[in-house]
Design an enzyme around this catalytic site. Structure first.
Site, PDB file in Angstrom:
ATOM      1  N   GLY A  98       0.779  -1.224   0.000  1.00 54.62           N
ATOM      2  CA  GLY A  98       0.000   0.000   0.000  1.00 54.62           C
ATOM      3  C   GLY A  98       0.815   1.280   0.000  1.00 54.62           C
ATOM      4  CG  HIS A 105       4.765   7.944   4.138  1.00 54.04           C
ATOM      5  ND1 HIS A 105       5.256   7.463   2.934  1.00 54.04           N
ATOM      6  CD2 HIS A 105       3.462   7.572   4.185  1.00 54.04           C
ATOM      7  CE1 HIS A 105       4.295   6.839   2.281  1.00 54.04           C
ATOM      8  NE2 HIS A 105       3.188   6.879   3.023  1.00 54.04           N
ATOM      9  CG  LEU A 106       7.193   6.286  10.631  1.00 50.96           C
ATOM     10  CD1 LEU A 106       7.716   6.473  12.051  1.00 50.96           C
ATOM     11  CD2 LEU A 106       7.159   4.818  10.281  1.00 50.96           C
TER      12      LEU A 106
END
Length: 119
Positions: A98, A105-106
């Site tokens: 996804g 990025h978190l």
């Protein structure tokens, strides 16, 4: 990278609803939130995914995680009183997982029950 959406946000070329910033980390609200609190935390320097960041600069990876926690504190997802509502950190690596932007990025998610399994 000039064509990277998140690099352009770091450079100020694309606006973002910034909630936390240091010289090496940027955190901003997701434009398509999946929870009442949904903030993305990114390194200012371009790294394709979490594995690439961990290999290149483990210290920066630690800063990104620390910034995610700072966001959770600022958003009151962590209170310190033992009655913490809690938060979830998610990172997707690769298209099958996804990952839609090729810059690590978190996702900091919270503000409602996030039981597991989802659904």
């Amino acid at each position: 990278m000039s064509d990277c959406l998140f690099c352009r946000m770091v450079a100020g070329e694309i606006p973002a609803d910034v909630v936390h910033r240091t010289d090496r980390v940027l955190a901003f609200r997701d434009i398509n939130p999946q929870a009442p609190t949904h903030v993305l935390v990114i390194p200012a320097e371009h790294h394709r995914n979490i594995g690439a960041l961990a290999a290149a600069d483990p210290g920066l990876l630690g800063e990104v995680v620390a910034a995610a926690h700072a966001v959770a504190v600022a958003e009151r997802l962590v209170t310190g009183d033992g009655n913490e509502p809690g938060y979830r950190l998610v990172t997707n690596t690769g298209p099958q997982a996804g990952q839609s932007v090729d810059h690590v990025h978190l996702h900091v998610l919270g503000g409602r029950g996030l039981g597991w399994p989802p659904g």
